[in-house]
Design a protein around this motif. Structure first.
Motif, PDB file in Angstrom:
ATOM      1  N   VAL A 222       0.868  -1.177   0.000  1.00 48.38           N
ATOM      2  CA  VAL A 222       0.000   0.000   0.000  1.00 48.38           C
ATOM      3  C   VAL A 222       0.906   1.230   0.000  1.00 48.38           C
ATOM      4  CG1 VAL A 222      -1.774   1.285   1.231  1.00 48.38           C
ATOM      5  CG2 VAL A 222      -1.830  -1.208   1.238  1.00 48.38           C
ATOM      6  N   ASP A 282     -14.906  -3.016   3.927  1.00 47.02           N
ATOM      7  CA  ASP A 282     -15.861  -3.661   3.030  1.00 47.02           C
ATOM      8  C   ASP A 282     -15.103  -4.659   2.173  1.00 47.02           C
ATOM      9  OD1 ASP A 282     -18.280  -2.141   3.680  1.00 47.02           O
ATOM     10  OD2 ASP A 282     -17.232  -0.433   2.788  1.00 47.02           O
ATOM     11  N   ARG A 308     -11.724  -8.601  -2.761  1.00 49.02           N
ATOM     12  CA  ARG A 308     -10.984  -7.336  -2.634  1.00 49.02           C
ATOM     13  C   ARG A 308     -11.589  -6.504  -1.508  1.00 49.02           C
ATOM     14  NH1 ARG A 308      -7.367  -7.178  -6.657  1.00 49.02           N
ATOM     15  NH2 ARG A 308      -7.805  -8.443  -8.517  1.00 49.02           N
ATOM     16  N   SER A 310     -11.690  -2.958   0.873  1.00 42.86           N
ATOM     17  CA  SER A 310     -11.503  -1.502   0.875  1.00 42.86           C
ATOM     18  C   SER A 310     -11.926  -0.962   2.233  1.00 42.86           C
ATOM     19  CB  SER A 310     -12.341  -0.835  -0.219  1.00 42.86           C
ATOM     20  OG  SER A 310     -11.959  -1.291  -1.510  1.00 42.86           O
ATOM     21  N   THR A 312     -10.260   1.256   6.004  1.00 42.80           N
ATOM     22  CA  THR A 312      -9.184   1.910   6.746  1.00 42.80           C
ATOM     23  C   THR A 312      -8.700   1.024   7.886  1.00 42.80           C
ATOM     24  OG1 THR A 312     -10.090   4.097   6.242  1.00 42.80           O
ATOM     25  CG2 THR A 312      -8.525   3.958   8.058  1.00 42.80           C
ATOM     26  N   VAL A 322      -5.080   3.324   4.130  1.00 49.58           N
ATOM     27  CA  VAL A 322      -6.311   3.232   3.352  1.00 49.58           C
ATOM     28  C   VAL A 322      -6.146   2.153   2.287  1.00 49.58           C
ATOM     29  CG1 VAL A 322      -7.921   4.455   1.853  1.00 49.58           C
ATOM     30  CG2 VAL A 322      -6.845   5.653   3.773  1.00 49.58           C
ATOM     31  N   LEU A 323      -7.025   1.158   2.336  1.00 55.23           N
ATOM     32  CA  LEU A 323      -7.019   0.074   1.356  1.00 55.23           C
ATOM     33  C   LEU A 323      -8.061   0.342   0.297  1.00 55.23           C
ATOM     34  CD1 LEU A 323      -6.773  -3.156   3.559  1.00 55.23           C
ATOM     35  CD2 LEU A 323      -4.975  -1.562   2.889  1.00 55.23           C
ATOM     36  N   LYS A 324      -7.708   0.027  -0.951  1.00 57.34           N
ATOM     37  CA  LYS A 324      -8.634   0.136  -2.074  1.00 57.34           C
ATOM     38  C   LYS A 324      -8.468  -1.102  -2.944  1.00 57.34           C
ATOM     39  CE  LYS A 324     -11.531   2.043  -5.005  1.00 57.34           C
ATOM     40  NZ  LYS A 324     -12.992   2.092  -4.679  1.00 57.34           N
ATOM     41  N   ASP A 325      -9.471  -1.964  -2.947  1.00 57.28           N
ATOM     42  CA  ASP A 325      -9.460  -3.186  -3.757  1.00 57.28           C
ATOM     43  C   ASP A 325      -8.229  -4.044  -3.474  1.00 57.28           C
ATOM     44  OD1 ASP A 325     -11.846  -2.383  -4.950  1.00 57.28           O
ATOM     45  OD2 ASP A 325     -10.805  -1.312  -6.553  1.00 57.28           O
TER      46      ASP A 325
END
Length: 337
Positions: A222, A282, A308, A310, A312, A322-325
């Motif tokens: 990340v 999520d 995947r 997404s 925090t 912060v994670l995204k996919d």
């Protein structure tokens, strides 16, 4: 209050009970199969590796469950999506696999006419090899992978059950850069250490008969930093410590309780929430690697779901990641055996 184990010592007391419940950053407590005082059919020992990147992955298992041995491999593709799991079962290994009593040395080996699998520990790395004939139709699965293991924290948990001589001793090592090649028939998959990461699930213990557990894990990068997590619950008495942790550039950041919010349909979106507010996610499923075995006295209902994530995650100093996919997996498993 979570108890961190910081000193070396034996895992079990002389009577076979767990000496010091809690968690640790490395495998400080010494497991010896000969020290187990429970019935020998109840001992469970396993090494499980999962190696993934954004496009594909492979999982390998060598498990000695005393009355049943399990040798398994899974190949996963996340863009199609597609998966294949093939398993060989053996009867009453009862320690004959001679799985190492530590994760930091020794070789975990299995071989028969169909499958040859080896997990070898060397200074600073782990080497995995497998040849699995007739893995998919007539196609063989073959691989040679190296997992780099620089100095890093891991997640170790020593958990008792209500049964006095039952215990769960487990280590998760995340974020090991992976390199090497896997072939399935004529297809070739290359793992590059910049984008591919391996996780070890090393476990030794004596379980009670009927358990439902939840486990989630992810390893990747990340914003240029190595990041991973281990979350889970369901095994035994976790009042001394949870097994929830974040890994950031090799340093562990301990979490309290994490709850999995799952619908009856495992491919619907999931949510994860934490009692300390430091893991709020999520999760959008891609593959439900489901398996069901029900022969009355022995039952296993498994849903290992890759997808995947997404949201925090918050480190010990308050830094938000912060994670995204972010590719990872989470599972719910009900076992009676």
């Amino acid at each position: 209050m979570q108890h961190e184990i910081t000193q070396n010592g034996p895992l079990l007391n002389a009577n076979g009970t767990l000496r010091e419940p809690g968690w640790a950053r490395s495998l400080l407590l010494d497991y010896r199969r000969a020290d187990v005082k429970a019935g020998k059919l109840r001992i469970k020992e396993w090494d499980y590796y999962i190696i993934t990147n954004d496009s594909f992955g492979v999982a390998l298992t060598i498990a000695d469950n005393s009355y049943m041995g399990l040798i398994s491999a899974s190949v996963l593709e996340f863009e199609k999506p597609w998966e294949q799991t093939t398993t060989v079962l053996t009867a009453f290994p009862m320690g004959k696999y001679r799985l190492p009593e530590t994760s930091s040395a020794g070789d975990t080996l299995y071989g028969d006419k169909r499958v040859q699998m080896a997990f070898q520990v060397q200074p600073g790395e782990r080497r995995l090899s497998c040849r699995f004939a007739r893995f998919l139709g007539e196609d063989a699965l073959e691989l040679e992978l190296t997992l780099a293991q620089p100095p890093m924290d891991s997640m170790v948990i020593a958990t008792p059950f209500d049964a006095p001589r039952a215990f769960y001793y487990n280590q998760k090592i995340n974020c090991m850069p992976a390199s090497g090649v896997m072939t399935l028939g004529s297809r070739r998959f290359e793992f590059a250490p910049e984008t591919s990461f391996g996780t070890l699930d090393w476990g030794r213990g004596v379980w009670t008969y009927d358990n439902t557990w939840y486990w989630g894990s992810g390893s990747g990068t990340v914003d240029g930093h190595r990041f991973g997590f281990n979350i889970g619950y369901g095994f035994g008495d976790t009042s001394a410590a949870s097994e929830n942790i974040l890994f950031y550039d090799g340093v562990g950041h301990k979490l309290d309780d994490v709850t999995f919010l799952i619908s009856d349909n495992y491919t619907d979106p999931w949510k994860f929430t934490s009692s300390d507010g430091r893991f709020e996610m999520d999760f959008v499923p891609i593959i439900d690697r489901a398996a069901l075995l029900d022969v009355k006295l022995i039952c296993s209902d498994q849903h290992q779901v890759f997808g995947r994530m997404s949201g925090t995650a918050v480190l010990d100093d308050g830094t938000k990641v912060v994670l995204k996919d972010f590719l990872c997996f989470a599972e719910k498993v009900h076992n009676k055996y």
